[in-house]
Design an enzyme around this catalytic site. Sequence first.
Site, PDB file in Angstrom:
ATOM      1  N   TRP A 267      41.133  41.991  52.951  1.00  0.00           N
ATOM      2  CA  TRP A 267      42.113  41.165  53.344  1.00  0.00           C
ATOM      3  C   TRP A 267      42.703  41.447  54.762  1.00  0.00           C
ATOM      4  O   TRP A 267      42.735  40.528  55.418  1.00  0.00           O
ATOM      5  CB  TRP A 267      43.214  41.239  52.007  1.00  0.00           C
ATOM      6  CG  TRP A 267      44.289  40.204  52.385  1.00  0.00           C
ATOM      7  CD1 TRP A 267      45.446  40.515  53.014  1.00  0.00           C
ATOM      8  CD2 TRP A 267      44.204  38.666  52.208  1.00  0.00           C
ATOM      9  NE1 TRP A 267      46.114  39.446  53.101  1.00  0.00           N
ATOM     10  CE2 TRP A 267      45.566  38.276  52.748  1.00  0.00           C
ATOM     11  CE3 TRP A 267      43.221  37.807  51.821  1.00  0.00           C
ATOM     12  CZ2 TRP A 267      45.766  37.016  52.835  1.00  0.00           C
ATOM     13  CZ3 TRP A 267      43.699  36.609  51.753  1.00  0.00           C
ATOM     14  CH2 TRP A 267      44.979  36.200  52.239  1.00  0.00           C
ATOM     15  N   ASN A 268      42.913  42.911  54.868  1.00  0.00           N
ATOM     16  CA  ASN A 268      43.603  43.218  56.065  1.00  0.00           C
ATOM     17  C   ASN A 268      42.605  42.905  57.471  1.00  0.00           C
ATOM     18  O   ASN A 268      43.233  42.850  58.536  1.00  0.00           O
ATOM     19  CB  ASN A 268      44.221  44.749  56.062  1.00  0.00           C
ATOM     20  CG  ASN A 268      45.184  44.723  54.958  1.00  0.00           C
ATOM     21  OD1 ASN A 268      45.983  43.720  54.849  1.00  0.00           O
ATOM     22  ND2 ASN A 268      45.491  45.930  54.391  1.00  0.00           N
TER      23      ASN A 268
ATOM     24  N   GLY B 275      35.282  44.852  55.440  1.00  0.00           N
ATOM     25  CA  GLY B 275      36.196  43.893  55.686  1.00  0.00           C
ATOM     26  C   GLY B 275      37.391  44.076  54.711  1.00  0.00           C
ATOM     27  O   GLY B 275      38.104  45.039  54.851  1.00  0.00           O
TER      28      GLY B 275
ATOM     29  N   GLU C  46      36.973  37.996  54.114  1.00  0.00           N
ATOM     30  CA  GLU C  46      38.081  37.118  53.188  1.00  0.00           C
ATOM     31  C   GLU C  46      38.608  36.197  54.383  1.00  0.00           C
ATOM     32  O   GLU C  46      39.814  36.551  54.650  1.00  0.00           O
ATOM     33  CB  GLU C  46      38.777  38.071  52.541  1.00  0.00           C
ATOM     34  CG  GLU C  46      38.526  38.794  51.541  1.00  0.00           C
ATOM     35  CD  GLU C  46      39.245  39.535  50.670  1.00  0.00           C
ATOM     36  OE1 GLU C  46      40.328  39.327  50.615  1.00  0.00           O
ATOM     37  OE2 GLU C  46      38.899  40.653  50.169  1.00  0.00           O
ATOM     38  N   TYR C  47      38.310  34.932  54.422  1.00  0.00           N
ATOM     39  CA  TYR C  47      37.104  34.162  53.729  1.00  0.00           C
ATOM     40  C   TYR C  47      36.416  33.358  54.810  1.00  0.00           C
ATOM     41  O   TYR C  47      37.004  32.994  55.882  1.00  0.00           O
ATOM     42  CB  TYR C  47      37.590  33.510  52.815  1.00  0.00           C
ATOM     43  CG  TYR C  47      38.295  34.101  51.567  1.00  0.00           C
ATOM     44  CD1 TYR C  47      37.673  34.770  50.503  1.00  0.00           C
ATOM     45  CD2 TYR C  47      39.600  34.063  51.475  1.00  0.00           C
ATOM     46  CE1 TYR C  47      38.208  35.352  49.665  1.00  0.00           C
ATOM     47  CE2 TYR C  47      40.338  34.766  50.588  1.00  0.00           C
ATOM     48  CZ  TYR C  47      39.594  35.322  49.499  1.00  0.00           C
ATOM     49  OH  TYR C  47      40.338  36.167  48.492  1.00  0.00           O
TER      50      TYR C  47
ATOM     51  N   MET D   5      36.125  37.644  42.369  1.00  0.00           N
ATOM     52  CA  MET D   5      37.576  38.237  42.408  1.00  0.00           C
ATOM     53  C   MET D   5      38.229  37.277  41.565  1.00  0.00           C
ATOM     54  O   MET D   5      39.279  36.660  42.211  1.00  0.00           O
ATOM     55  CB  MET D   5      38.011  38.599  43.900  1.00  0.00           C
ATOM     56  CG  MET D   5      37.101  39.452  44.998  1.00  0.00           C
ATOM     57  SD  MET D   5      37.773  39.780  46.368  1.00  0.00           S
ATOM     58  CE  MET D   5      37.125  38.266  47.396  1.00  0.00           C
TER      59      MET D   5
END
Length: 511
Positions: free
Chosen positions: A107-108, A105, A148-149, A213
């Site tokens: 962010w991107n 996974g 995310e997420y 995080m």
Amino acid sequence: MVKIAYILVFLIAFIYLVTAENKVICYYGTWATYRNGNGKCEVKDLNPHICSHLIYGFVGINEDATIRIMDPWLELPDNWGKDNFGEFNRLKKANPNLKTIVAIGGWNEGSAKFSKVANDQTLRENFARNAAEFTAKYGFDGMDMDWEYPSQRDSTNKDTDKPAFSLLLAEMRKEFDKKQLSLSAAVAAVNASASLSYDIPTISKYLDFINVMSYDLHGAWDPVTGYNAALKRYDAEDLPVEASLNVETAIDYWLSAGAPKEKIVMGIPLYGRSFRLANQAQNTVGSPSTGAGIAGQYTSENGMIGYNELCEKRLNLPGAWPEKWDDQASVPYTFNNADWISYDNELSIKMKVEYALSKGLSGVMVWSIETDDFRGVCQSTKYPLLRLINEVAGRVIGGSNVTTTTISTSSSQSTQGPTISTTNPPATGMPTSTSASTLTSTSTTTDPSTSPGSVCKKPGYFRNEDDCNKFYQCVLDSDTMSYRVYYFSCPSGLFFDADTIICNFPHLVDC
């Protein structure tokens, strides 16, 4: 009998304390392979002893519940590829205690494909099976779920992602147990986001540990400057509500929401967030910002700068980036003209690790290993921040306890250069390499023949120029701006390795 029972209880407690080890989990962003100059970080640059767990970021998820390899040339050996998966997992040959994990996974990768898979029973089962097979096939010890997420961003099932994520982890737990693989997750830190995404008591049942995080709490997306990862709540005129975005509040939320403390791993950033000041004369926290500030010279992302990049800027332009300290937030910041940076230094990191230990957490994790000063450009030691983290956490590197140092909590600055004073050395040992693991300690002696004025030029460990068996440590006392000097000798037959900061066999040391 009562006396014997007390002794047994004591021994059990003692054994637990001795054998339990605080986690130091390190994410590795593999795109650092393609950076230039001192920022280029390949698997061969990773120290296999500096982290308890290394997490490889990232692989992707497909809508049909299969795993996607992002960069086949980088990650596989086929067609003369670099075989990063293989090289990464071969680090365990140098340190058999190291655990390697693959993260899926990031962010991107977004949320949509995770959402589709998690909300379909058949796809959930297929993904759990595929993920376990993939993890085992390439030699990883576990997988880290970086969705995310749930219920956020481009999710296709925002109303049902939260329970679906729990169901997905339950399926994964069954498959991962069959292969004795670990299952962890990287999760949003603060209440406003985490409460949307997670049934915390339920996901905690299925996860071996939870990487919170606790960073990116503020950034260039805000209209005013704010701290990337303030440890404590702080006052700022234009941040009346957002000032609650701090590490302590985030961890307290996860604990109060039902996450067991022994599963929580607290995130520490090895990078800073930069802002562009609207008015250079207003350069404190909460000052108006027009957006992203300076980019790191290697990471090349506006609004973000690695610790290694900032320390090199200071090295090349002394005095251009003054270090300021916020006593309330327990973090530093700096600025230069219109650029303002929130980051972490040795003192704030020390305080964060101490906080994690005081709460009884499982340990700490860093994002990410390649933005530490991994080449030792700014200091004589490679990975200075991670070495400090290990030291404060009481972890063992390469077979012996990390040497204890003292970090001053003073925020005062001096315009004069440091002076030097010698003191008796601490009664601790330097680490030895795994190849010399039968040698568990070093001896320490003072060396009165050394001229104090010619020894220390900067903090760190240094080899004696005339004797490869001997070395010394320079510790800067920021209160007095003077150095304390500690002298050591490696065990007989070993040389001090200045590259890895261990006592090693002579044939492995360039001396």
